[in-house]
Design a protein around this motif. Structure first.
Motif, short mmCIF file in Angstrom:
data_model
loop_
_atom_site.label_atom_id
_atom_site.label_comp_id
_atom_site.label_asym_id
_atom_site.label_seq_id
_atom_site.Cartn_x
_atom_site.Cartn_y
_atom_site.Cartn_z
N GLY A 188 -12.08 18.03 -80.18
CA GLY A 188 -12.01 17.75 -78.75
C GLY A 188 -12.80 18.74 -77.92
N LYS A 189 -12.87 19.98 -78.39
CA LYS A 189 -13.59 21.02 -77.64
C LYS A 189 -15.08 21.07 -77.96
CE LYS A 189 -9.66 24.22 -77.24
NZ LYS A 189 -9.13 25.55 -77.63
N VAL A 226 -17.12 18.61 -79.93
CA VAL A 226 -17.94 17.41 -80.13
C VAL A 226 -17.92 16.59 -78.85
CG1 VAL A 226 -18.28 15.33 -81.51
CG2 VAL A 226 -17.45 17.43 -82.59
N LYS A 227 -19.02 16.64 -78.11
CA LYS A 227 -19.08 16.00 -76.78
C LYS A 227 -20.11 14.89 -76.68
CE LYS A 227 -16.19 19.04 -74.85
NZ LYS A 227 -14.86 18.67 -74.34
N THR A 228 -21.03 14.80 -77.63
CA THR A 228 -22.13 13.83 -77.53
C THR A 228 -22.19 12.95 -78.77
OG1 THR A 228 -23.76 15.27 -78.58
CG2 THR A 228 -23.45 15.51 -76.20
N THR A 229 -22.96 11.87 -78.66
CA THR A 229 -23.14 10.97 -79.81
C THR A 229 -23.82 11.69 -80.96
OG1 THR A 229 -23.35 9.09 -78.30
CG2 THR A 229 -24.15 8.79 -80.56
N GLU A 287 -24.56 23.37 -80.33
CA GLU A 287 -23.91 22.07 -80.42
C GLU A 287 -23.91 21.55 -81.85
OE1 GLU A 287 -24.41 17.49 -78.69
OE2 GLU A 287 -25.85 19.05 -78.15
N CYS A 341 -17.00 21.17 -87.54
CA CYS A 341 -15.92 20.18 -87.40
C CYS A 341 -15.92 19.20 -88.56
CB CYS A 341 -16.07 19.43 -86.08
SG CYS A 341 -15.73 20.42 -84.61
#
Length: 405
Positions: A137-138, A140-143, A337, A344
């Motif tokens: 959740g913290k 992984v923000k993008t495809t 990133e 993860c």
């Protein structure tokens, strides 16, 4: 960078207080540091704390330990930083080494049985799943990050070798660094003044330990090198350490069984201080083949702690001197990133690899689910959950023994 002089004993007293009371993971740790070291003692400002913590999060190694060491460096220089490192890790190291000795003793008394850990082994999987959810959740923000995470999980599961992890991290970082144009521009100054001493110290220790371990075959030296190498590669905190250690010490070298590993991981969730202290437990049990008894276990616990904690400390001392300039370069920020996404993915693989040897029965699945839901939806502290599982497990073993007897 300004170094503020304070009385060593006062700062170290606060560090020891943290090391024996900081239950509940990194969030609880940060809240306590903010309360004691910022608001109460005024060692650093709140803004400086967040800056140091952010820097430690993007470096390999144990974030909480690096944060404590970095604050010690800020307020008292290198000597205080190394003393605070020792004081911070010592209680958890002692507890986890003692836990390994106790687990080995109980197995000896019960002819190798780990029935006393029957409940906390599947509970450990619940902790890992919960940690994976929070970490993803913290981070992984993008495809692109999601794809990298899934690919790394696939690779980590089917090509389960400790030597492939560094290449995965580098590949992930390079992949996202190529899209650095999406990062906001920050004014860059030409030329970064780099002091290489701590980097050379980090690399020199790694090469020396690997060389000595290879030629001498002495187990404590090899353990130090194993943990030092792992401590140099871990991005994302203690939960990301799990796939590295499980792959190397259970799957690859078979120093521990899967049940022993899960027991140690569960116990580490109920211990204050750094979560990387599980390394002492693994190191202590790994020394059984040396035939040195309790003394060998203590040696294994201590050298493993030194191995896992030192590289992150060397690296934070190296980078902290020029980070303000380095972070202005967009490819550097973009690479983080990919590194985090790969970490993860390895955590997802670890959860499955740890569950795979376990019987897929109703009891184990229920224990995993109940632990996860307790962590997610209640405010029961982790130590109480673990202690409850240990008490129930000991009661179960006594009942079985009485029944057989």
């Amino acid at each position: 960078m300004t170094i503020r002089k304070v009385k060593y004993y006062l700062y170290l007293k606060d560090v020891i207080t943290l090391s024996v009371t900081a239950f509940g993971g990194p969030q609880a740790f940060l809240a306590m540091v903010l309360d004691i070291m910022v608001k109460k003692r005024h060692y650093i400002t709140e803004e400086e704390l967040w800056e140091l913590h952010a820097l430690c999060q993007i470096l390999p190694g144990p974030t909480s330990t690096q944060t404590i060491s970095a604050i010690g460096y800020r307020v008292g220089g290198p000597n205080l930083a190394y003393l605070s490192l020792l004081v911070w890790i010592l209680p958890a190291t002692i507890i986890m080494t003692a836990a390994a000795i106790l687990v080995d003793f109980l197995q000896t008394q019960t002819e190798g049985s780990l029935d006393f850990a029957k409940f906390i082994q599947p509970m450990a999987i619940g902790f890992i799943i919960y940690a994976a959810q929070k970490t993803i959740g913290k981070m992984v923000k993008t495809t692109e990050a999601m794809v990298l995470m899934l690919l790394s999980a696939f690779v980590a599961f089917f090509y389960n070798s400790p030597y492939i992890f560094p290449f995965m991290l580098v590949a992930g970082g390079i992949t996202t660094s190529l899209k650095f144009n999406k990062q906001p521009k920050i004014e860059e100054k030409s030329g970064i003044r780099i002091q290489w001493a701590n980097f050379l110290l980090w690399g020199g220790v790694l090469i020396l330990a690997a060389t000595l371990g290879h030629f001498t075959k002495i187990l404590p030296i090899r353990l130090f090198e194993n943990f030092y190498r792992n401590g140099s590669l871990i991005f994302g905190g203690g939960q990301v350490l799990v796939p590295y250690l499980y792959t190397e010490f259970v799957e690859f070298k078979a120093y521990l069984t899967s049940e022993e590993f899960l027991t140690g991981y569960a116990i580490s969730q109920g211990v204050p201080g750094p979560t990387f202290s599980i390394s002492s437990y693994i190191g202590a049990l790994s020394m059984r083949s040396a035939g040195l008894g309790v003394g060998g276990a203590i040696i294994g616990g201590l050298v493993s702690a030194a191995g896992i904690f030192l590289p992150g400390t060397f690296l934070i001392f190296f980078v902290i001197r020029f980070w303000d300039e380095l972070k202005k370069y967009r490819p550097v920020r973009a690479a983080l990133e990919g590194i985090n996404a790969v970490s993860c993915g390895m955590l997802i693989a670890a959860a499955y690899l740890l569950f795979e040897p376990m019987p897929a029965n109703f009891f184990n699945i229920a224990a995993i689910a109940i632990t996860y839901f307790m962590l997610q939806f209640t405010k029961i502290p982790s130590p109480f959950i673990i202690i409850g599982g240990i008490v129930i497990g000991l009661g179960y073993q006594l009942f079985i023994n009485n029944l057989i007897g």
